[in-house]
Design a protein around this motif. Structure first.
Motif, mmCIF file in Angstrom:
data_model
loop_
_atom_site.group_PDB
_atom_site.id
_atom_site.type_symbol
_atom_site.label_atom_id
_atom_site.label_comp_id
_atom_site.label_asym_id
_atom_site.label_seq_id
_atom_site.Cartn_x
_atom_site.Cartn_y
_atom_site.Cartn_z
ATOM 1 N N GLU A 36 44.129 44.665 35.587
ATOM 2 C CA GLU A 36 44.153 43.198 35.678
ATOM 3 C C GLU A 36 43.240 42.691 36.804
ATOM 4 O O GLU A 36 42.444 41.778 36.604
ATOM 5 N N LEU A 37 43.358 43.292 37.982
ATOM 6 C CA LEU A 37 42.552 42.855 39.131
ATOM 7 C C LEU A 37 41.064 43.149 38.923
ATOM 8 O O LEU A 37 40.208 42.354 39.312
ATOM 9 N N THR A 38 40.761 44.286 38.306
ATOM 10 C CA THR A 38 39.361 44.634 38.051
ATOM 11 C C THR A 38 38.740 43.658 37.065
ATOM 12 O O THR A 38 37.594 43.221 37.255
ATOM 13 N N LEU A 39 39.487 43.292 36.032
ATOM 14 C CA LEU A 39 38.969 42.312 35.070
ATOM 15 C C LEU A 39 38.745 40.955 35.733
ATOM 16 O O LEU A 39 37.774 40.271 35.445
ATOM 17 N N THR A 40 39.652 40.583 36.624
ATOM 18 C CA THR A 40 39.573 39.273 37.273
ATOM 19 C C THR A 40 38.544 39.230 38.397
ATOM 20 O O THR A 40 37.769 38.282 38.504
ATOM 21 N N PHE A 41 38.531 40.273 39.257
ATOM 22 C CA PHE A 41 37.720 40.224 40.473
ATOM 23 C C PHE A 41 36.595 41.246 40.547
ATOM 24 O O PHE A 41 35.793 41.216 41.464
ATOM 25 N N GLY A 42 36.547 42.196 39.646
ATOM 26 C CA GLY A 42 35.484 43.209 39.664
ATOM 27 C C GLY A 42 35.903 44.462 40.418
ATOM 28 O O GLY A 42 37.083 44.783 40.522
#
Length: 124
Positions: A36-42
């Motif tokens: 989730e965080l990778t999709l949102t923030f890279g």
């Protein structure tokens, strides 16, 4: 950055794991949160890094202590020591890196040569 990562670790422990050392449903929470965080923030939110953020929070549950006692340490310093398994050694490296103003390179070298273990090994 350090405070942001500490807050992510706090969120994992307090909200996602209800204050427990582990969530009831095991490692899935870290994996789902990492995605989730990778999709949102890279980049920067892999499962491995989330475990480091969580470990940072568990070692220093009071952010003010972390910010005041170790204000001269960068995230790179902390990431380097978070890889140490022995909690006593890890805390010793943090204290000494801060007190002695070790660079990340010096800290990494001291850890890789087991500086703590060589100096504080219990006699057999």
């Amino acid at each position: 950055m350090t405070e942001t990562y500490w807050n992510i670790g706090r969120k994992i422990v307090e909200q996602e794991q209800d204050g427990n050392n582990r969530a009831d449903y095991g490692k899935q929470i870290i994996k789902l949160l990492a995605n989730e965080l990778t999709l949102t923030f890279g980049k920067g939110f892999s499962e491995r890094y989330l475990y480091y953020y969580r470990k940072l929070y568990l070692l220093f549950p009071d952010i003010e202590i972390l910010k005041t006692r170790f204000q001269n340490l960068t995230w790179s310093h902390l990431l380097t020591v978070l890889r140490v398994e022995n909690k006593t050694a890890l805390l010793w490296y943090v204290e000494n890196a801060s007190k002695e103003m070790w660079t990340v390179r010096n800290l990494s070298r001291n850890i890789s040569t087991q500086y703590y273990e060589r100096h504080f090994r219990q006699p057999s």
